[in-house]
Motif scaffolding. Structure first.
Motif, mmCIF file in Angstrom:
data_model
loop_
_atom_site.group_PDB
_atom_site.id
_atom_site.type_symbol
_atom_site.label_atom_id
_atom_site.label_comp_id
_atom_site.label_asym_id
_atom_site.label_seq_id
_atom_site.Cartn_x
_atom_site.Cartn_y
_atom_site.Cartn_z
ATOM 1 N N VAL A 153 -0.747 0.765 1.217
ATOM 2 C CA VAL A 153 -2.122 0.859 1.078
ATOM 3 C C VAL A 153 -3.020 1.232 2.308
ATOM 4 O O VAL A 153 -4.137 1.577 1.984
ATOM 5 C CB VAL A 153 -2.691 -0.097 0.188
ATOM 6 C CG1 VAL A 153 -2.739 -1.429 1.016
ATOM 7 C CG2 VAL A 153 -3.773 0.135 -0.711
ATOM 8 N N SER A 154 -2.273 0.838 3.537
ATOM 9 C CA SER A 154 -3.231 0.909 4.734
ATOM 10 C C SER A 154 -3.470 2.373 5.058
ATOM 11 O O SER A 154 -4.116 2.677 5.829
ATOM 12 C CB SER A 154 -2.357 0.264 5.739
ATOM 13 O OG SER A 154 -1.184 0.666 5.961
ATOM 14 N N ASP A 156 -9.631 2.125 3.327
ATOM 15 C CA ASP A 156 -10.461 1.427 4.420
ATOM 16 C C ASP A 156 -9.901 2.268 5.796
ATOM 17 O O ASP A 156 -9.828 1.584 6.754
ATOM 18 C CB ASP A 156 -10.219 -0.047 4.565
ATOM 19 C CG ASP A 156 -11.214 -0.865 5.515
ATOM 20 O OD1 ASP A 156 -12.373 -0.167 5.556
ATOM 21 O OD2 ASP A 156 -10.713 -1.686 6.232
ATOM 22 N N LEU A 157 -10.135 3.560 5.634
ATOM 23 C CA LEU A 157 -9.564 4.401 6.773
ATOM 24 C C LEU A 157 -10.918 4.756 7.489
ATOM 25 O O LEU A 157 -11.887 5.471 6.853
ATOM 26 C CB LEU A 157 -8.864 5.663 6.234
ATOM 27 C CG LEU A 157 -7.303 5.551 5.618
ATOM 28 C CD1 LEU A 157 -6.917 6.651 5.166
ATOM 29 C CD2 LEU A 157 -6.656 4.795 6.550
ATOM 30 N N ILE A 206 1.698 12.508 5.647
ATOM 31 C CA ILE A 206 0.108 12.400 5.768
ATOM 32 C C ILE A 206 -0.330 12.761 4.231
ATOM 33 O O ILE A 206 -0.108 13.688 3.877
ATOM 34 C CB ILE A 206 -0.703 13.464 6.618
ATOM 35 C CG1 ILE A 206 -0.052 13.175 8.127
ATOM 36 C CG2 ILE A 206 -2.223 13.467 6.408
ATOM 37 C CD1 ILE A 206 -0.582 14.118 9.229
ATOM 38 N N PRO A 207 -0.763 11.676 3.489
ATOM 39 C CA PRO A 207 -1.288 11.901 2.243
ATOM 40 C C PRO A 207 -2.512 12.957 2.300
ATOM 41 O O PRO A 207 -3.265 12.829 3.155
ATOM 42 C CB PRO A 207 -1.735 10.396 1.755
ATOM 43 C CG PRO A 207 -1.100 9.550 2.791
ATOM 44 C CD PRO A 207 -1.012 10.343 3.871
ATOM 45 N N ALA A 254 -9.037 5.787 -1.117
ATOM 46 C CA ALA A 254 -8.555 6.755 -2.314
ATOM 47 C C ALA A 254 -6.994 6.169 -2.712
ATOM 48 O O ALA A 254 -6.053 6.833 -2.494
ATOM 49 C CB ALA A 254 -8.462 8.050 -1.763
ATOM 50 N N ALA A 255 -7.123 4.943 -3.129
ATOM 51 C CA ALA A 255 -5.664 4.273 -3.473
ATOM 52 C C ALA A 255 -5.431 4.440 -4.881
ATOM 53 O O ALA A 255 -6.286 4.003 -5.870
ATOM 54 C CB ALA A 255 -5.871 2.924 -3.041
ATOM 55 N N PRO A 256 -4.461 5.065 -5.381
ATOM 56 C CA PRO A 256 -3.989 5.120 -6.623
ATOM 57 C C PRO A 256 -3.110 3.963 -7.199
ATOM 58 O O PRO A 256 -2.799 3.093 -6.579
ATOM 59 C CB PRO A 256 -2.993 6.422 -6.729
ATOM 60 C CG PRO A 256 -2.125 6.086 -5.236
ATOM 61 C CD PRO A 256 -3.192 5.387 -4.318
ATOM 62 N N PRO A 257 -2.749 3.924 -8.460
ATOM 63 C CA PRO A 257 -1.739 2.908 -8.922
ATOM 64 C C PRO A 257 -0.500 2.870 -8.325
ATOM 65 O O PRO A 257 -0.192 4.131 -7.709
ATOM 66 C CB PRO A 257 -1.525 3.203 -10.538
ATOM 67 C CG PRO A 257 -2.735 4.072 -10.783
ATOM 68 C CD PRO A 257 -3.035 4.690 -9.413
#
Length: 214
Positions: A76-77, A81-82, A173-174, A194-197
């Motif tokens: 998730v990092s 919070d980027l 790199i997402p 931009a975090a998904p499940p």
């Protein structure tokens, strides 16, 4: 200030040519729930059937590579919070980035303005995309994440190559595609989320992308 950067997902919407729109339904209606719960207490449980590439969504390496990290494996990092960098695109459809930018460890958001066409036929063709050499440079420089407010980070000719996906996802790199509202962001000084499940075995999924601007 929180800035919304996602498109709404609505029943039947088309995000990408050939990808079916989502179908919204009901598992338990409010009316039927009255038979289950105490008097005066009611709930609704909805359903949705959709392709993973719907609305504003994240691509993980597993989207391109079978052995790459999937939605449950990317930390998730790398998604929240980027420190953000908004990069305005100029010129033609092919976006070539300024190589003097400091992109290391940042979410690099390519602002083309193409989101103004979202939901129309114009959005689905002749869209801006990232040049392969710029994708290589972003990978070399260690960008944390790359996003774009266009149909695809690559050009999309039929049966064509996808160099930006290939290069960036290979580097871990997402990617976030179909962003919107980037014009409300400063060039830097914001935090991107931009975090998904955490879904095992899937490479893409919609996100609620947003930025926090001091």
């Amino acid at each position: 200030m929180i800035v919304e950067l996602s498109h709404r997902i609505t029943d039947g919407m088309i995000t990408y040519p050939g990808v079916p729109g989502p179908v919204l339904g009901t598992h338990l209606s409010r009316e039927d729930s009255r038979e289950v719960y105490a008097p005066g207490t009611e709930f609704e449980i909805g359903t949705i059937t959709m392709a993973a590439n719907t609305g504003t969504y994240l691509d993980t390496p597993h989207h391109r590579y079978a052995d790459g990290p999937d939605l449950s494996q990317v930390p998730v990092s790398r998604l929240a919070d980027l420190p953000g960098l908004r990069v305005p695109a100029s010129g033609g459809r092919e976006v070539v980035l300024d190589t003097t930018l400091d992109v290391r460890g940042r979410a690099v958001l390519i602002h083309t303005g193409w989101d103004r066409h979202f939901g129309t036929g114009a959005y689905l063709r002749d869209h801006p995309y990232l040049a392969a050499e710029s994708a290589e440079w972003l990978a070399e420089q260690g960008a944390a994440l790359v996003g774009i407010d266009s149909l695809n980070i690559d050009d999309t000719p039929p049966h064509g190559e996808r160099p930006a996906h290939t290069i960036l996802l290979r580097a871990g790199i997402p990617l976030v595609e179909h962003l919107t509202g980037l014009s409300a962001l400063p060039s830097e000084g914001f935090r991107f989320h931009a975090a998904p499940p955490m879904i095992a075995g899937m490479g893409t999924f919609p996100v609620r992308a947003y930025a926090v601007v001091p």
